[in-house]
Design a protein around this motif. Structure first.
Motif, PDB file in Angstrom:
ATOM      1  N   ARG A   1       0.815  -1.207   0.000  1.00 13.04           N
ATOM      2  CA  ARG A   1       0.000   0.000   0.000  1.00 13.04           C
ATOM      3  C   ARG A   1       0.853   1.263   0.000  1.00 13.04           C
ATOM      4  O   ARG A   1       0.468   2.270  -0.605  1.00 13.04           O
ATOM      5  N   ARG A   2       2.012   1.203   0.633  1.00 11.42           N
ATOM      6  CA  ARG A   2       2.918   2.353   0.575  1.00 11.42           C
ATOM      7  C   ARG A   2       3.414   2.576  -0.851  1.00 11.42           C
ATOM      8  O   ARG A   2       3.571   3.719  -1.296  1.00 11.42           O
ATOM      9  N   ALA A   3       3.654   1.490  -1.568  1.00  7.33           N
ATOM     10  CA  ALA A   3       4.092   1.622  -2.961  1.00  7.33           C
ATOM     11  C   ALA A   3       2.991   2.233  -3.817  1.00  7.33           C
ATOM     12  O   ALA A   3       3.233   3.146  -4.620  1.00  7.33           O
ATOM     13  N   VAL A   4       1.764   1.747  -3.655  1.00  5.60           N
ATOM     14  CA  VAL A   4       0.632   2.280  -4.419  1.00  5.60           C
ATOM     15  C   VAL A   4       0.386   3.738  -4.051  1.00  5.60           C
ATOM     16  O   VAL A   4       0.143   4.591  -4.908  1.00  5.60           O
ATOM     17  N   ARG A   5       0.476   4.046  -2.759  1.00  2.00           N
ATOM     18  CA  ARG A   5       0.285   5.418  -2.298  1.00  2.00           C
ATOM     19  C   ARG A   5       1.352   6.348  -2.872  1.00  2.00           C
ATOM     20  O   ARG A   5       1.067   7.479  -3.288  1.00  2.00           O
ATOM     21  N   ALA A   6       2.603   5.863  -2.893  1.00  2.00           N
ATOM     22  CA  ALA A   6       3.678   6.690  -3.438  1.00  2.00           C
ATOM     23  C   ALA A   6       3.427   7.010  -4.905  1.00  2.00           C
ATOM     24  O   ALA A   6       3.683   8.131  -5.364  1.00  2.00           O
ATOM     25  N   MET A   7       2.918   6.030  -5.648  1.00  4.57           N
ATOM     26  CA  MET A   7       2.590   6.287  -7.064  1.00  4.57           C
ATOM     27  C   MET A   7       1.477   7.330  -7.160  1.00  4.57           C
ATOM     28  O   MET A   7       1.507   8.203  -8.040  1.00  4.57           O
ATOM     29  N   ARG A   8       0.523   7.274  -6.255  1.00  4.65           N
ATOM     30  CA  ARG A   8      -0.558   8.271  -6.262  1.00  4.65           C
ATOM     31  C   ARG A   8      -0.004   9.673  -5.980  1.00  4.65           C
ATOM     32  O   ARG A   8      -0.378  10.644  -6.630  1.00  4.65           O
ATOM     33  N   LEU A   9       0.908   9.738  -4.990  1.00  4.87           N
ATOM     34  CA  LEU A   9       1.486  11.039  -4.660  1.00  4.87           C
ATOM     35  C   LEU A   9       2.341  11.585  -5.804  1.00  4.87           C
ATOM     36  O   LEU A   9       2.568  12.791  -5.900  1.00  4.87           O
TER      37      LEU A   9
ATOM     38  N   ARG B   1      -7.269   0.297  -3.532  1.00  6.94           N
ATOM     39  CA  ARG B   1      -7.929   1.361  -4.301  1.00  6.94           C
ATOM     40  C   ARG B   1      -9.359   1.558  -3.806  1.00  6.94           C
ATOM     41  O   ARG B   1      -9.853   2.680  -3.721  1.00  6.94           O
ATOM     42  N   ARG B   2     -10.009   0.443  -3.438  1.00  7.01           N
ATOM     43  CA  ARG B   2     -11.349   0.566  -2.856  1.00  7.01           C
ATOM     44  C   ARG B   2     -11.282   1.222  -1.485  1.00  7.01           C
ATOM     45  O   ARG B   2     -12.143   2.021  -1.111  1.00  7.01           O
ATOM     46  N   THR B   3     -10.225   0.877  -0.713  1.00  6.19           N
ATOM     47  CA  THR B   3     -10.033   1.498   0.598  1.00  6.19           C
ATOM     48  C   THR B   3      -9.844   3.003   0.461  1.00  6.19           C
ATOM     49  O   THR B   3     -10.375   3.787   1.252  1.00  6.19           O
ATOM     50  N   LEU B   4      -9.077   3.412  -0.536  1.00  5.22           N
ATOM     51  CA  LEU B   4      -8.868   4.841  -0.768  1.00  5.22           C
ATOM     52  C   LEU B   4     -10.192   5.540  -1.045  1.00  5.22           C
ATOM     53  O   LEU B   4     -10.447   6.634  -0.546  1.00  5.22           O
ATOM     54  N   ALA B   5     -11.046   4.876  -1.855  1.00  3.99           N
ATOM     55  CA  ALA B   5     -12.346   5.478  -2.161  1.00  3.99           C
ATOM     56  C   ALA B   5     -13.181   5.594  -0.896  1.00  3.99           C
ATOM     57  O   ALA B   5     -13.796   6.634  -0.626  1.00  3.99           O
ATOM     58  N   GLN B   6     -13.190   4.524  -0.068  1.00  8.00           N
ATOM     59  CA  GLN B   6     -13.958   4.547   1.182  1.00  8.00           C
ATOM     60  C   GLN B   6     -13.384   5.575   2.157  1.00  8.00           C
ATOM     61  O   GLN B   6     -14.110   6.357   2.768  1.00  8.00           O
ATOM     62  N   GLY B   7     -12.041   5.578   2.282  1.00  5.72           N
ATOM     63  CA  GLY B   7     -11.396   6.509   3.195  1.00  5.72           C
ATOM     64  C   GLY B   7     -11.631   7.951   2.807  1.00  5.72           C
ATOM     65  O   GLY B   7     -11.777   8.833   3.661  1.00  5.72           O
ATOM     66  N   THR B   8     -11.674   8.196   1.489  1.00  8.13           N
ATOM     67  CA  THR B   8     -11.923   9.552   1.014  1.00  8.13           C
ATOM     68  C   THR B   8     -13.299  10.030   1.455  1.00  8.13           C
ATOM     69  O   THR B   8     -13.474  11.183   1.888  1.00  8.13           O
ATOM     70  N   THR B   9     -14.289   9.142   1.379  1.00 11.86           N
ATOM     71  CA  THR B   9     -15.640   9.498   1.818  1.00 11.86           C
ATOM     72  C   THR B   9     -15.658   9.815   3.306  1.00 11.86           C
ATOM     73  O   THR B   9     -16.255  10.810   3.745  1.00 11.86           O
ATOM     74  N   ILE B  10     -14.977   8.979   4.096  1.00 13.53           N
ATOM     75  CA  ILE B  10     -14.939   9.189   5.543  1.00 13.53           C
ATOM     76  C   ILE B  10     -14.196  10.474   5.872  1.00 13.53           C
ATOM     77  O   ILE B  10     -14.600  11.256   6.747  1.00 13.53           O
ATOM     78  N   LEU B  11     -13.097  10.716   5.147  1.00 14.12           N
ATOM     79  CA  LEU B  11     -12.324  11.941   5.369  1.00 14.12           C
ATOM     80  C   LEU B  11     -13.162  13.168   5.040  1.00 14.12           C
ATOM     81  O   LEU B  11     -13.154  14.159   5.783  1.00 14.12           O
TER      82      LEU B  11
ATOM     83  N   ASP C   1      -5.354   3.711  11.003  1.00 12.32           N
ATOM     84  CA  ASP C   1      -5.277   2.428  11.684  1.00 12.32           C
ATOM     85  C   ASP C   1      -6.418   1.492  11.289  1.00 12.32           C
ATOM     86  O   ASP C   1      -6.206   0.290  11.129  1.00 12.32           O
ATOM     87  N   THR C   2      -7.610   2.045  11.145  1.00 12.49           N
ATOM     88  CA  THR C   2      -8.779   1.218  10.862  1.00 12.49           C
ATOM     89  C   THR C   2      -8.978   0.985   9.374  1.00 12.49           C
ATOM     90  O   THR C   2      -9.329  -0.117   8.949  1.00 12.49           O
ATOM     91  N   TYR C   3      -8.757   2.028   8.581  1.00 15.11           N
ATOM     92  CA  TYR C   3      -9.043   1.922   7.152  1.00 15.11           C
ATOM     93  C   TYR C   3      -7.796   1.835   6.283  1.00 15.11           C
ATOM     94  O   TYR C   3      -7.893   1.726   5.065  1.00 15.11           O
ATOM     95  N   GLY C   4      -6.603   1.887   6.893  1.00 13.91           N
ATOM     96  CA  GLY C   4      -5.381   1.825   6.113  1.00 13.91           C
ATOM     97  C   GLY C   4      -5.132   3.072   5.291  1.00 13.91           C
ATOM     98  O   GLY C   4      -4.410   3.040   4.298  1.00 13.91           O
ATOM     99  N   PHE C   5      -5.711   4.194   5.719  1.00 10.52           N
ATOM    100  CA  PHE C   5      -5.592   5.440   4.962  1.00 10.52           C
ATOM    101  C   PHE C   5      -4.313   6.157   5.390  1.00 10.52           C
ATOM    102  O   PHE C   5      -4.170   6.528   6.552  1.00 10.52           O
ATOM    103  N   PRO C   6      -3.357   6.335   4.495  1.00  8.82           N
ATOM    104  CA  PRO C   6      -2.051   6.901   4.868  1.00  8.82           C
ATOM    105  C   PRO C   6      -2.165   8.324   5.403  1.00  8.82           C
ATOM    106  O   PRO C   6      -2.947   9.125   4.899  1.00  8.82           O
ATOM    107  N   ILE C   7      -1.349   8.658   6.391  1.00 15.68           N
ATOM    108  CA  ILE C   7      -1.405   9.969   7.023  1.00 15.68           C
ATOM    109  C   ILE C   7      -1.033  11.075   6.045  1.00 15.68           C
ATOM    110  O   ILE C   7      -1.637  12.144   6.053  1.00 15.68           O
ATOM    111  N   ASP C   8      -0.031  10.818   5.150  1.00 14.15           N
ATOM    112  CA  ASP C   8       0.327  11.906   4.247  1.00 14.15           C
ATOM    113  C   ASP C   8      -0.761  12.171   3.218  1.00 14.15           C
ATOM    114  O   ASP C   8      -0.919  13.281   2.731  1.00 14.15           O
TER     115      ASP C   8
END
Length: 903
Positions: free
Chosen positions: A320-328, A373-383, A408-415
């Motif tokens: 997930r850090r690798a996928v997140r880094a690509m997103r950033l 990617r689904r987690t990111l979509a869910q986390g974005t809604t919660i955020l 911690d719960t949704y795996g949504f990166p702090i950065d």
């Protein structure tokens, strides 16, 4: 020089010096204190600690390693990486300091044309322990290094131990001077970026007692035999020999980085200096991608699958850090299908098995990326909801606990939280987040310390193992006679166990199967003169020692007593059926789905089995039926079952499948069912012919993580009992619906259809009733400071009903004048409040979310929403009228205040 060639030269050099070449152990190791192999000496640890006798006097290896303690620093410095390879040469009571130093100098400085690495001797420095005069003298006598390039250092730098009592000793490190462009002159004491450590020679010569810290321990005395453990960082030497600045730029890592840069349109190193610390954020992200993609490839290759704890969590985090880094870096599409193939092409040169197993590896990795990617979509809604709540309350900082929950719960990166919150004009309480993260880390460290403390208890097992290896007869006998050579109670050796007590018992000979390879331990009894003990578990805490956990039914049992180990014969038969059934299901699975459907874990006990396998989608009913059919054909065909011992290379040559996560020795046991149809490495007990498995029926198929599915089945009498229960259930349903079994699907289908029609009719009537109620609600409207207000309680109204009535009522009242509708309901057992405003009301400063919070507070709960529509709830249904009155007062105050401020 390519990394694979550096690796080859290492093994060739030491093999020529009389060392046995030992293949790399898997990254998963059977050490309870370690998640992964984190050093080259880990597979040799039992030999250094004296738990086992080393099978060779000298050995060499290139060991796969993973360290994750500094995972957040990856990419930020040139020193931090997760996966790395450690070249080692080891002496077990054979050569010592002189040969270790001589070998190291020879290999490093011999020209490349003559098989060495060709490093310039003028650039090499050595460090020795501050009191190790012998090591310094040997460096001066055996090499060309001058005294001014030999540095003495203290315990923190040049003394090695395992962090627990056991072997330890001084070490001597070799550094390479990369030149003035990398830092200050003056040796490793001055600058360890310029002077890069490449090799550490550990001289194990002392037995350490209490170990309190890296530099705080007691020396009990000298070891009986002096040994050597060395480690050279393959990636570090590769960066030197390939003329690059750091490990991210070597041939096994850089191609992934280069591909990521191409995909994101970034230019790596455009603003960087010679060290990773000089890098801009884009370069850091690119290095994270390169490191984590390779590490994930190696972990999945060795059988780790993504999960929420332990090894699986580490792998999930890296992917997930690798996928997140690509997103950033600006890349939002699936990235791993482009990056992972690049990594495997580089790594398969040293590890060919990665190529043959890549289909399985890719399935697991790609499924995890899609899940994230689904987690990111869910986390974005919660955020977004958290940001909206913060703004509505007048805040400009997202709370640290909300950021931590997302992480911690949704795996949504702090950065990612920081980035997205900033886009919406909010900062994040980073201190609060860091505090919660620190608390979590402290809990993890406490768990790790507890595990390490448990390791100290293994001294009892080491002491018993020193008495000799258990004569283990589980494959051939159900009953054996033996002598009690060890009794343990509450972790301490004792002379006897009394009736009613529980403890551990060691026999010099036993027929009990010790739990391993997914098969649980045998059940049975141990009897002696006047004693009877019920065996409830059997384990191997150290290799070669079988330990029975027992409850003393009659006794006492004393040390030295002659005893008989009696395995429950029916238990063993049922266990054999289950374990052989697991092999049959695995073979059927691969026949139906293909060779990439590899077992990743199993568990079997009498009458039951489960099998986890790599697959990224659920199985259809037809696929499950076919797997069950193929398995039962194998049972019917009475295939021969055989077991043979052979070397690990011989087993691999024959195509034997290994269970991921298991550790195998040099000699392995290969179990065949029907010859090559099912050929696996296995230490379990089995039937002699497949027909002895009896009936086999699949009972379930489910997901247990990204890219991993689970099959469950019953065998033997348990399978017949399961089928009998289903037959009785079908008979009962046939009696209830008055239809024969073959007609049940059609009959039940008709009943379900009629039920759904009735439910739809009821829903239609309910909607009509709601609409009629909304019409009557308009008649209840009152005027509150120029705003048309409806505030009513709908008895029995659930949340959805109340919401619809609010919207209908607001629509009926129109937009000619300001309108606020507030309705409460109690249909769900707890009170609910819904408030809606029209555009005219909002123009006068009336916000539905603010009104709902006032009402929800009265109801003993909370709520929120947008300015036009909001919903809340509580726990005190007796306060619904008070809540509506509170809304009316707040409305009047809001409108009056707005009018007053405008005059």
């Amino acid at each position: 020089m390519e990394t694979a060639e550096i690796r080859r030269r290492w093994l060739t050099f030491f093999e020529a010096k009389g060392h046995t070449v030992v293949p790399s152990a898997p990254l998963i190791h059977d050490d309870p204190t370690l998640l992964f192999v984190n050093a080259g000496m880990v597979p040799f640890k039992p030999y250094f600690t004296g738990q086992e006798s080393a099978p060779w006097d000298r050995a060499t290896s290139v060991q796969k390693c993973v360290r994750t303690g500094d995972i957040d620093e990856v990419g930020k410095t040139s020193r931090h990486g997760t996966f790395f390879q450690m070249c080692g040469n080891f002496s077990f009571g054979d050569y010592f300091k002189a040969d270790a130093i001589r070998f190291a100098w020879e290999l490093l400085t011999t020209s490349q044309d003559h098989g060495g690495y060709g490093l310039d001797p003028e650039r090499l420095w050595a460090t020795v322990y501050r009191d190790d005069d012998e090591a310094e003298r040997l460096w001066l006598e055996l090499t060309d290094i001058p005294a001014e390039r030999i540095v003495r250092r203290g315990e923190k730098d040049n003394y090695w131990h395992m962090g627990v009592p056991g072997p330890g000793g001084p070490c001597s490190e070799i550094f390479y001077d990369r030149g003035p462009e990398y830092g200050r002159e003056g040796g490793p004491e001055v600058d360890e970026d310029r002077y890069m450590e490449v090799w550490n020679l550990v001289f194990m010569q002392f037995d350490l007692a209490a170990v309190r810290a890296k530099d705080d321990f007691d020396v009990a005395g000298p070891l009986p035999a002096q040994s050597v453990d060395t480690g050279l960082g393959l990636e570090r030497l590769a960066s030197i020999l390939q003329g690059v600045d750091n490990m991210y730029e070597i041939d096994e890592v850089y191609p992934v980085l280069e591909k990521a840069a191409e995909m994101t349109g970034k230019s790596y190193g455009a603003t960087s200096g010679h060290t990773a610390e000089d890098s801009d954020p884009d370069d850091v992200h690119l290095r994270v991608v390169a490191d984590h993609v390779r590490s994930s490839l190696m972990l999945i290759g060795d059988g780790v699958t993504p999960g929420n704890e332990g090894r699986g969590y580490v792998l999930r985090r890296m992917l997930r850090r690798a996928v997140r880094a690509m997103r950033l870096l600006g890349y939002d599409e699936p990235a791993l299908p482009h990056l992972l193939p690049v990594s495997v092409e580089r790594m398969r040169q040293s590890y060919p098995e990665l190529g043959t197993g890549f289909e399985r590896i890719a399935q697991i990795a790609y499924a995890e990326e899609e899940a994230f990617r689904r987690t990111l979509a869910q986390g974005t809604t919660i955020l977004d909801s958290a940001v909206e709540r913060t703004k509505s309350q007048g805040g400009d900082t997202l709370a640290g606990d909300q950021a931590f929950a997302l992480h911690d719960t949704y795996g949504f990166p702090i950065d990612l939280t920081l980035e997205m919150a900033a886009e919406q004009g909010l900062s994040v309480d980073r201190e609060g987040f860091v505090r919660l993260m620190d608390e979590q880390r402290q809990r993890a460290k406490a768990d790790a310390r507890a595990k390490k403390g448990g390791h100290v208890g293994s001294e009892v097992w080491k002491e018993l193992r020193a008495l000799g290896e258990t004569d283990w007869r589980a494959y051939t006998e159900l009953s054996t006679s033996g002598r009690v050579v060890g009794l343990v109670r509450d972790g301490e050796l004792v002379e006897e166990l009394e009736p009613g007590q529980s403890g551990q018992l060691v026999l010099d000979r036993t027929s009990f199967y010790a739990e391993s390879g997914g098969q649980i331990a045998d059940s049975g009894v141990i009897v002696a003169d006047g004693s009877r003990l019920d065996v409830r578990d059997v384990q191997r805490p150290v290799k070669g020692l079988v330990v029975h956990t027992v409850d003393v039914a009659e006794g006492p049992i004393r040390l030295g007593a002659e005893a008989s180990a009696e395995v429950d014969p029916q238990w063993r038969v049922d266990a054999c059926q289950a374990h052989s059934g697991t092999h049959v299901v695995h073979a059927a699975l691969r026949q139906v789905l293909g060779p990439s459907a590899l077992q990743s874990g199993s568990y079997n006990k009498p009458g039951y089995l489960r099998l986890d396998f790599a697959w990224n989608q659920g199985l259809s009913a037809d696929a499950r039926a076919e797997i069950e059919h193929v398995a039962n054909l194998a049972v019917r065909d009475d295939l021969p079952v055989s077991a043979a011992w052979m070397s690990l290379p011989e087993a691999r040559e024959q195509g034997a499948l290994a269970l991921f996560g298991e550790t195998y020795g040099e000699e392995v046991r290969v179990v065949e069912i029907g010859g090559p149809w099912s050929r696996e490495l296995c230490g379990g007990t089995h039937v002699r012919h497949s027909s002895q498995i009896g009936a086999l029926t699949l009972t379930g198929e489910s997901s247990v993580g990204s890219g991993v599915r689970r099959l469950e089945a019953y065998v033997g009498m348990n399978a017949l009992g399961y089928l009998a229960t289903e037959r009785a259930l079908v008979a009962e349903l046939s009696s209830i619906v008055k239809a024969p079994a073959p007609e049940l699907p059609e009959k039940v289908g008709e009943m379900v259809a009629r039920l759904r029609d009735a439910e739809r009719e009821l829903e239609k009537l309910r909607r009509e009733q709601v609409a009629a109620s909304a019409g009557s609600l308009t008649d209840q409207a009152t005027d509150v400071s120029g705003v048309t207000f409806v505030g009513q309680h709908v008895a029995g109204g659930a949340g959805g009903d109340v919401r619809q009535m609010v919207l209908d009522t607001r629509g009926r009242l129109g937009e000619e004048r300001p309108v606020v509708v507030a309705l409460t309901g109690d249909g769900g057992g707890k009170p609910v409040i819904v408030v809606a405003t029209n555009e005219s009301a909002r123009a006068r400063g009336v916000k539905a979310g603010s009104l709902v919070r006032v009402a929800a507070q009265t109801l003993g709960g909370g709520g929120g929403g947008k300015d036009d529509l909001a919903q809340g709830g509580g726990s005190d249904a007796g306060q619904v009228q008070a809540a509506l009155s509170a809304v009316e007062r707040e409305l009047a105050s809001t409108v009056t205040g707005a009018t007053g401020s405008g005059s």
